[in-house]
Design a protein around this motif. Sequence first.
Motif, PDB file in Angstrom:
ATOM      1  N   LEU A  42       0.233 104.255  40.925  1.00  0.00           N
ATOM      2  CA  LEU A  42      -0.625 103.281  41.190  1.00  0.00           C
ATOM      3  C   LEU A  42      -0.497 101.677  41.581  1.00  0.00           C
ATOM      4  O   LEU A  42      -0.957 101.095  42.226  1.00  0.00           O
ATOM      5  CB  LEU A  42      -1.907 103.390  40.354  1.00  0.00           C
ATOM      6  CG  LEU A  42      -2.547 104.724  40.324  1.00  0.00           C
ATOM      7  CD1 LEU A  42      -3.769 104.772  39.129  1.00  0.00           C
ATOM      8  CD2 LEU A  42      -3.259 105.185  41.704  1.00  0.00           C
ATOM      9  N   VAL A  43       0.425 101.243  40.430  1.00  0.00           N
ATOM     10  CA  VAL A  43       0.942 100.103  40.417  1.00  0.00           C
ATOM     11  C   VAL A  43       1.672  99.643  41.953  1.00  0.00           C
ATOM     12  O   VAL A  43       1.586  98.461  42.290  1.00  0.00           O
ATOM     13  CB  VAL A  43       1.590  99.516  39.232  1.00  0.00           C
ATOM     14  CG1 VAL A  43       0.868  99.802  37.943  1.00  0.00           C
ATOM     15  CG2 VAL A  43       3.013 100.198  39.336  1.00  0.00           C
ATOM     16  N   LEU A  44       2.117 100.716  42.506  1.00  0.00           N
ATOM     17  CA  LEU A  44       2.816 100.384  43.810  1.00  0.00           C
ATOM     18  C   LEU A  44       1.980 100.261  44.942  1.00  0.00           C
ATOM     19  O   LEU A  44       2.211  99.810  46.242  1.00  0.00           O
ATOM     20  CB  LEU A  44       4.047 101.386  44.044  1.00  0.00           C
ATOM     21  CG  LEU A  44       4.980 101.676  42.845  1.00  0.00           C
ATOM     22  CD1 LEU A  44       5.935 102.960  43.292  1.00  0.00           C
ATOM     23  CD2 LEU A  44       5.758 100.148  42.713  1.00  0.00           C
ATOM     24  N   GLU A  45       0.785 100.543  44.905  1.00  0.00           N
ATOM     25  CA  GLU A  45      -0.186 100.619  45.810  1.00  0.00           C
ATOM     26  C   GLU A  45      -0.879  99.184  46.176  1.00  0.00           C
ATOM     27  O   GLU A  45      -1.232  98.514  45.029  1.00  0.00           O
ATOM     28  CB  GLU A  45      -1.303 101.639  45.466  1.00  0.00           C
ATOM     29  CG  GLU A  45      -1.064 103.022  45.392  1.00  0.00           C
ATOM     30  CD  GLU A  45      -0.467 103.747  46.322  1.00  0.00           C
ATOM     31  OE1 GLU A  45      -0.629 103.296  47.804  1.00  0.00           O
ATOM     32  OE2 GLU A  45       0.261 104.776  46.484  1.00  0.00           O
ATOM     33  N   ASP A  46      -0.987  98.785  47.509  1.00  0.00           N
ATOM     34  CA  ASP A  46      -1.558  97.404  47.494  1.00  0.00           C
ATOM     35  C   ASP A  46      -2.887  97.304  47.333  1.00  0.00           C
ATOM     36  O   ASP A  46      -3.308  96.134  46.721  1.00  0.00           O
ATOM     37  CB  ASP A  46      -1.303  97.207  49.078  1.00  0.00           C
ATOM     38  CG  ASP A  46      -0.171  97.140  49.802  1.00  0.00           C
ATOM     39  OD1 ASP A  46       0.826  96.923  48.796  1.00  0.00           O
ATOM     40  OD2 ASP A  46       0.427  97.269  51.013  1.00  0.00           O
ATOM     41  N   GLU A  47      -3.713  98.449  47.354  1.00  0.00           N
ATOM     42  CA  GLU A  47      -5.131  98.109  46.910  1.00  0.00           C
ATOM     43  C   GLU A  47      -5.018  97.853  45.279  1.00  0.00           C
ATOM     44  O   GLU A  47      -6.266  97.386  44.957  1.00  0.00           O
ATOM     45  CB  GLU A  47      -5.798  99.382  47.097  1.00  0.00           C
ATOM     46  CG  GLU A  47      -5.507 100.629  46.576  1.00  0.00           C
ATOM     47  CD  GLU A  47      -6.043 101.903  47.217  1.00  0.00           C
ATOM     48  OE1 GLU A  47      -7.388 101.860  47.577  1.00  0.00           O
ATOM     49  OE2 GLU A  47      -5.291 102.982  47.346  1.00  0.00           O
ATOM     50  N   PHE A  48      -4.090  98.033  44.714  1.00  0.00           N
ATOM     51  CA  PHE A  48      -4.491  97.767  43.164  1.00  0.00           C
ATOM     52  C   PHE A  48      -3.552  96.542  42.896  1.00  0.00           C
ATOM     53  O   PHE A  48      -3.265  96.253  41.503  1.00  0.00           O
ATOM     54  CB  PHE A  48      -3.970  99.038  42.294  1.00  0.00           C
ATOM     55  CG  PHE A  48      -4.756 100.156  42.560  1.00  0.00           C
ATOM     56  CD1 PHE A  48      -6.140 100.128  42.563  1.00  0.00           C
ATOM     57  CD2 PHE A  48      -4.170 101.261  42.868  1.00  0.00           C
ATOM     58  CE1 PHE A  48      -7.021 101.394  42.848  1.00  0.00           C
ATOM     59  CE2 PHE A  48      -4.834 102.550  43.231  1.00  0.00           C
ATOM     60  CZ  PHE A  48      -6.210 102.422  43.083  1.00  0.00           C
ATOM     61  N   ARG A  49      -3.156  95.662  43.710  1.00  0.00           N
ATOM     62  CA  ARG A  49      -2.261  94.560  43.388  1.00  0.00           C
ATOM     63  C   ARG A  49      -3.046  93.681  42.502  1.00  0.00           C
ATOM     64  O   ARG A  49      -2.290  92.702  41.961  1.00  0.00           O
ATOM     65  CB  ARG A  49      -1.509  94.010  44.806  1.00  0.00           C
ATOM     66  CG  ARG A  49      -2.885  93.168  45.455  1.00  0.00           C
ATOM     67  CD  ARG A  49      -2.164  92.872  46.944  1.00  0.00           C
ATOM     68  NE  ARG A  49      -3.026  92.257  47.966  1.00  0.00           N
ATOM     69  CZ  ARG A  49      -3.782  93.088  48.740  1.00  0.00           C
ATOM     70  NH1 ARG A  49      -3.589  94.476  48.593  1.00  0.00           N
ATOM     71  NH2 ARG A  49      -4.706  92.509  49.432  1.00  0.00           N
ATOM     72  N   ASN A  50      -4.525  93.519  42.600  1.00  0.00           N
ATOM     73  CA  ASN A  50      -5.145  92.346  41.675  1.00  0.00           C
ATOM     74  C   ASN A  50      -5.553  93.047  40.392  1.00  0.00           C
ATOM     75  O   ASN A  50      -6.210  92.276  39.977  1.00  0.00           O
ATOM     76  CB  ASN A  50      -6.329  91.917  42.739  1.00  0.00           C
ATOM     77  CG  ASN A  50      -5.978  91.219  44.014  1.00  0.00           C
ATOM     78  OD1 ASN A  50      -5.043  90.470  44.034  1.00  0.00           O
ATOM     79  ND2 ASN A  50      -6.490  91.577  45.149  1.00  0.00           N
ATOM     80  N   ILE A  51      -4.788  94.161  39.928  1.00  0.00           N
ATOM     81  CA  ILE A  51      -5.340  94.567  38.465  1.00  0.00           C
ATOM     82  C   ILE A  51      -4.216  94.753  37.902  1.00  0.00           C
ATOM     83  O   ILE A  51      -3.061  95.153  38.270  1.00  0.00           O
ATOM     84  CB  ILE A  51      -6.055  95.925  38.778  1.00  0.00           C
ATOM     85  CG1 ILE A  51      -6.734  96.318  37.410  1.00  0.00           C
ATOM     86  CG2 ILE A  51      -5.256  96.786  39.239  1.00  0.00           C
ATOM     87  CD1 ILE A  51      -8.022  97.219  37.660  1.00  0.00           C
TER      88      ILE A  51
END
Length: 322
Positions: A42-51
Amino acid sequence: MVTSITSETEFDALKSNGLSVIHFYADWSEPCQHMNNILADLVLEDEFRNIKIAKCLAEDFPEISLKYNVSAVPKFILFRNGVQVDVLDGADPIQLNKKILALLTKSDKTDQKGEDISLRLKSLINSAPVMLFMKGSKSEPKCKFSTAIVNLLKEIGAEFSTFDILKDQVVREKLKTYSNWPTYPQLYINGELIGGLDIVKELIENGELNNLLKLENSKANLNDRLKSLTHKSDVMAFIKGNKQVARCGFSNQLIQILNQTGIDYETFDILSDEEVRQGLKVYSDWPTYPQVYVKGSLIGGLDIIKELKEGGELIATLKGEV
């Protein structure tokens, strides 16, 4: 990367600023290890970059575990600027994905002043290739203008997501300033404002909207392509890598299990196509890989395949007999 909590000070600092998800786990627990691997993806996904995503060994920090009622693992606690806003008990990757997305997009009225609204609006606008800000939802519009634009988009076969401005007053007011467009609905394509109902009508009448949506010149929209791919073989596995060279541990385990069944299957390398990689998660409502399909229907991921194998149902399932 997923941060490993090493002290109470680090725990407090990580949860205190912005958005964070902390996984309380035990290193002896297989479900916990599985969820840690999912978080690593998940941490590699762009949509989760702000968390910020972290993991905390529950037994090493008894006071923190007691404070947050961690009596069993895995347990996930979601924070916004130090305030606990949600919790998830158990190894449920689908619900975890939904809760994290909700944390990223849902308004928190008590904390909104400290949030950078411009970044939030940009994130919402880019949360889907085609994004419609309207009153109500795609299935239940709540004004005549929203109803009209939804019907127009459906008539030309557009795939689009919606945001209900009636549920978030901050977005409703601030987006008008951000976009310099005073009314709703508002349609965005690839992060760019197209306009409201009248503009959309004009673009449809002169054929330009089809070009903007890349529908006119494409052989099929993404859903049609995904449907075709999932039906490419009676058994289709969407993995990282291929039959010969798997590129992650989960994909490798899956290939070994499928090979042992003796049943023919095909694979698709999601690393080779970002559109398929992201689109299939929405299409299947399954947030992780690998994914296995039988005659176009999703069976599940590695854990499901293992359960079917242990229960003696895997071969019958892969043959479509169950």
